[in-house]
Design an enzyme around this catalytic site. Structure first.
Site, PDB file in Angstrom:
ATOM      1  N   GLU A  53       4.956  -8.259  -0.527  1.00 56.64           N
ATOM      2  CA  GLU A  53       3.970  -9.291  -0.198  1.00 56.64           C
ATOM      3  C   GLU A  53       4.462 -10.166   0.946  1.00 56.64           C
ATOM      4  OE1 GLU A  53       3.042 -11.363  -3.845  1.00 56.64           O
ATOM      5  OE2 GLU A  53       1.658  -9.768  -4.444  1.00 56.64           O
ATOM      6  N   CYS A  62       1.053  -2.468   0.440  1.00 51.38           N
ATOM      7  CA  CYS A  62       1.030  -1.902  -0.913  1.00 51.38           C
ATOM      8  C   CYS A  62       2.159  -0.881  -1.076  1.00 51.38           C
ATOM      9  CB  CYS A  62      -0.284  -1.175  -1.174  1.00 51.38           C
ATOM     10  SG  CYS A  62      -1.757  -2.158  -0.940  1.00 51.38           S
ATOM     11  N   GLU A  64       1.943   2.174  -2.051  1.00 51.36           N
ATOM     12  CA  GLU A  64       1.598   3.518  -1.566  1.00 51.36           C
ATOM     13  C   GLU A  64       1.885   3.651  -0.067  1.00 51.36           C
ATOM     14  OE1 GLU A  64      -0.172   1.421  -3.375  1.00 51.36           O
ATOM     15  OE2 GLU A  64      -1.668   2.433  -4.616  1.00 51.36           O
TER      16      GLU A  64
HETATM   17 ZN    ZN Z   1      -3.160  -0.299  -1.151  1.00 50.42          ZN
END
Ligand code: ZN
Length: 140
Positions: A53, A62, A64
């Site tokens: 973050e 994220c 992924e």
């Molecule tokens: Zn994502």
């Protein structure tokens, strides 16, 4: 048509374990949402990532995409993803977000299973089911 693939398949279960481990590395001081992703590449390598973050929120990456960027950086642009597992430490549903689906589309096999936490437990869908109309650049 939904195509559920059993997460009891040992290879997917172990990929999910890798995703859970990766979630331990999450940097999520703002939301407290700790996510990990594990990619299995066609070369047999497993590459993991965690969400990172940022105080500006919009720059958050994220798990992924974090894993995918790491995979390309480590193994080059010819990689192909053959399976994905996503886990979080919050017991919350977390299918891959739209941005991650589009970014995965660049490197993933259409029939690759994607395992993610859903409201009713871990669910597996093929990538094609998750993003049936990925953006493609087709110039005339
Ligand atoms: Zn994502």
């Amino acid at each position: 048509m939904m195509d559920y693939i059993s997460t009891t398949e040992p290879a997917l279960k172990s990929l999910l374990d890798s995703a859970r481990q990766a979630a331990q590395q999450a940097y999520s001081p703002y939301s407290g949402f700790r996510v990990g992703a594990a990619l299995r590449l066609t070369n047999g390598e497993i590459v993991t990532g965690a969400n990172v973050e940022n105080v500006s929120y919009g720059l958050t990456i994220c798990a992924e995409r974090s894993a995918l960027v790491r995979a390309v950086s480590q193994f080059g642009p010819d990689i192909r993803v053959e399976a994905v597992a996503i886990a979080n430490l919050n017991d919350a549903p977390s299918p891959p977000c739209g941005a991650c689906r589009q970014v995965l589309a660049e490197f993933i096999l259409p029939d690759a299973p994607v395992v993610f936490p859903a409201a009713d437990g871990d669910r597996t869908m093929t990538f094609r089911e998750l993003l049936p109309l990925a953006f493609e650049m087709k110039l005339k």
